[in-house]
Write a protein that holds these residues in place. Structure first.
Motif, PDB file in Angstrom:
ATOM      1  N   TYR A 157      12.523  12.270   8.412  1.00  0.00           N
ATOM      2  CA  TYR A 157      13.216  11.213   7.305  1.00  0.00           C
ATOM      3  C   TYR A 157      12.963  11.729   6.020  1.00  0.00           C
ATOM      4  CZ  TYR A 157      13.540   6.923   4.876  1.00  0.00           C
ATOM      5  OH  TYR A 157      13.827   5.891   4.152  1.00  0.00           O
ATOM      6  N   VAL A 158      11.951  12.528   5.645  1.00  0.00           N
ATOM      7  CA  VAL A 158      11.671  13.065   4.489  1.00  0.00           C
ATOM      8  C   VAL A 158      12.817  13.786   4.063  1.00  0.00           C
ATOM      9  CG1 VAL A 158      10.370  14.731   2.753  1.00  0.00           C
ATOM     10  CG2 VAL A 158       9.191  12.535   4.206  1.00  0.00           C
ATOM     11  N   VAL A 165       8.717   9.755   0.260  1.00  0.00           N
ATOM     12  CA  VAL A 165       7.668  10.251   1.018  1.00  0.00           C
ATOM     13  C   VAL A 165       7.197   8.979   2.051  1.00  0.00           C
ATOM     14  CG1 VAL A 165       7.013  11.824  -0.780  1.00  0.00           C
ATOM     15  CG2 VAL A 165       5.904   9.685  -0.838  1.00  0.00           C
ATOM     16  N   CYS A 166       6.590   9.624   2.918  1.00  0.00           N
ATOM     17  CA  CYS A 166       6.225   8.796   4.196  1.00  0.00           C
ATOM     18  C   CYS A 166       4.637   8.683   4.094  1.00  0.00           C
ATOM     19  CB  CYS A 166       6.207   9.517   5.509  1.00  0.00           C
ATOM     20  SG  CYS A 166       8.199   9.283   5.908  1.00  0.00           S
ATOM     21  N   PRO A 167       4.037   7.318   3.774  1.00  0.00           N
ATOM     22  CA  PRO A 167       2.407   7.120   3.792  1.00  0.00           C
ATOM     23  C   PRO A 167       1.878   7.406   4.997  1.00  0.00           C
ATOM     24  CG  PRO A 167       3.811   4.884   3.713  1.00  0.00           C
ATOM     25  CD  PRO A 167       4.700   6.191   3.809  1.00  0.00           C
ATOM     26  N   ALA A 168       0.548   7.151   5.019  1.00  0.00           N
ATOM     27  CA  ALA A 168      -0.350   7.337   6.226  1.00  0.00           C
ATOM     28  C   ALA A 168       0.242   6.293   7.301  1.00  0.00           C
ATOM     29  CB  ALA A 168      -1.840   7.200   5.897  1.00  0.00           C
ATOM     30  N   LYS A 169       0.072   6.644   8.575  1.00  0.00           N
ATOM     31  CA  LYS A 169       0.658   5.777   9.717  1.00  0.00           C
ATOM     32  C   LYS A 169       2.010   5.358   9.539  1.00  0.00           C
ATOM     33  CE  LYS A 169      -4.119   4.191  10.294  1.00  0.00           C
ATOM     34  NZ  LYS A 169      -4.916   2.983  10.379  1.00  0.00           N
ATOM     35  N   THR A 176       8.578   3.420   2.907  1.00  0.00           N
ATOM     36  CA  THR A 176       8.350   4.659   2.369  1.00  0.00           C
ATOM     37  C   THR A 176       7.982   4.481   0.778  1.00  0.00           C
ATOM     38  OG1 THR A 176      10.634   5.071   1.731  1.00  0.00           O
ATOM     39  CG2 THR A 176       9.758   5.920   4.002  1.00  0.00           C
ATOM     40  N   LEU A 177       7.595   5.496   0.299  1.00  0.00           N
ATOM     41  CA  LEU A 177       7.218   5.463  -1.037  1.00  0.00           C
ATOM     42  C   LEU A 177       8.119   6.349  -1.737  1.00  0.00           C
ATOM     43  CD1 LEU A 177       3.307   6.080  -0.908  1.00  0.00           C
ATOM     44  CD2 LEU A 177       4.547   3.777  -1.324  1.00  0.00           C
ATOM     45  N   LEU A 181       6.362   7.574 -12.125  1.00  0.00           N
ATOM     46  CA  LEU A 181       5.148   7.369 -13.024  1.00  0.00           C
ATOM     47  C   LEU A 181       4.902   5.879 -12.846  1.00  0.00           C
ATOM     48  CD1 LEU A 181       3.767   8.260 -15.618  1.00  0.00           C
ATOM     49  CD2 LEU A 181       5.708   7.398 -17.045  1.00  0.00           C
ATOM     50  N   ASP A 182       5.598   4.964 -12.356  1.00  0.00           N
ATOM     51  CA  ASP A 182       5.192   3.377 -12.250  1.00  0.00           C
ATOM     52  C   ASP A 182       4.314   3.262 -11.251  1.00  0.00           C
ATOM     53  OD1 ASP A 182       6.964   2.660 -14.636  1.00  0.00           O
ATOM     54  OD2 ASP A 182       8.815   2.491 -13.294  1.00  0.00           O
ATOM     55  N   LEU A 183       4.302   4.053 -10.336  1.00  0.00           N
ATOM     56  CA  LEU A 183       3.780   4.014  -8.814  1.00  0.00           C
ATOM     57  C   LEU A 183       2.097   4.383  -8.852  1.00  0.00           C
ATOM     58  CD1 LEU A 183       4.082   2.889  -6.152  1.00  0.00           C
ATOM     59  CD2 LEU A 183       4.716   5.452  -5.593  1.00  0.00           C
TER      60      LEU A 183
END
Length: 187
Positions: A157-158, A165-169, A176-177, A181-183
């Motif tokens: 996916y990435v 990016v793919c977060p945990a789990k 996804t994320l 800067l806003d995050l």
């Protein structure tokens, strides 16, 4: 030195695959995703449970466009003998690569020098031949094919969604994320 994003080093080996002895090199890893699974030795205890688990999930890996390579410091002849005598290993349809000179184990930094065996190392290689993920276990700790499939899906996916990016789990279809800067500080 970390192996992430490094090119697989050149090698020549022989694998037992589909009833034949076949050559394998770093060129086999180019043009598709590959998983290289190092294990200590044939005719042992945890190893057949892991290789059997991968065999049970092999169709899922193939559907994802992934080839699996099992590697130990045994010879390709030993792999054939194990395949012929173990009901579990007889189910393996992916190549079992012989590494009696430990070239591959050294290249992937999993060799236990004083034993001549490999640690349990799992490596995901992208179609360009670069290592994108690796995990190394103590030899008493077995791996899980389902978790590896999830990691393969995340890496794919990435690779196909730059900037995300793919977060945990994370699982396919989950949010996804997009780092920005806003995050920062919002998670």
């Amino acid at each position: 030195m970390a192996l992430i994003n490094t090119q697989v080093k050149p090698f020549q080996a022989t694998a037992y695959h589909a009833g034949k002895f076949v050559p394998v090199s770093e060129e086999n890893f180019k043009g598709k995703w590959s998983v290289v699974v190092f294990y200590p030795a044939d005719f042992t205890f945890v190893c057949p449970t892991e290789l059997g688990d991968l065999a049970e999930h092999y169709a899922k890996f193939q559907k994802l466009g992934v080839e699996i390579y099992g590697v130990s410091t045994d010879t390709h002849f030993t792999h054939k003998a194990w395949h012929d005598t173990s009901e579990t290993i007889a189910q393996v349809q992916y190549p079992l690569v012989g590494d009696p000179t430990a070239t591959l184990a050294r290249n992937f930094d999993v060799l236990i020098d004083d034993e001549g065996l490999a640690l349990r190392g799992t490596f995901l290689i992208d179609p360009e031949g670069k290592i994108k993920l690796y995990e190394i276990h103590d030899n008493g700790i077995g791996r899980d094919a389902n978790e590896l499939i999830r990691k393969v899906q995340a890496a794919q996916y990435v690779a196909s969604h730059p900037g995300e990016v793919c977060p945990a789990k994370w699982t396919p279809g989950a949010q996804t994320l997009t780092p920005s800067l806003d995050l920062v500080g919002k998670i």
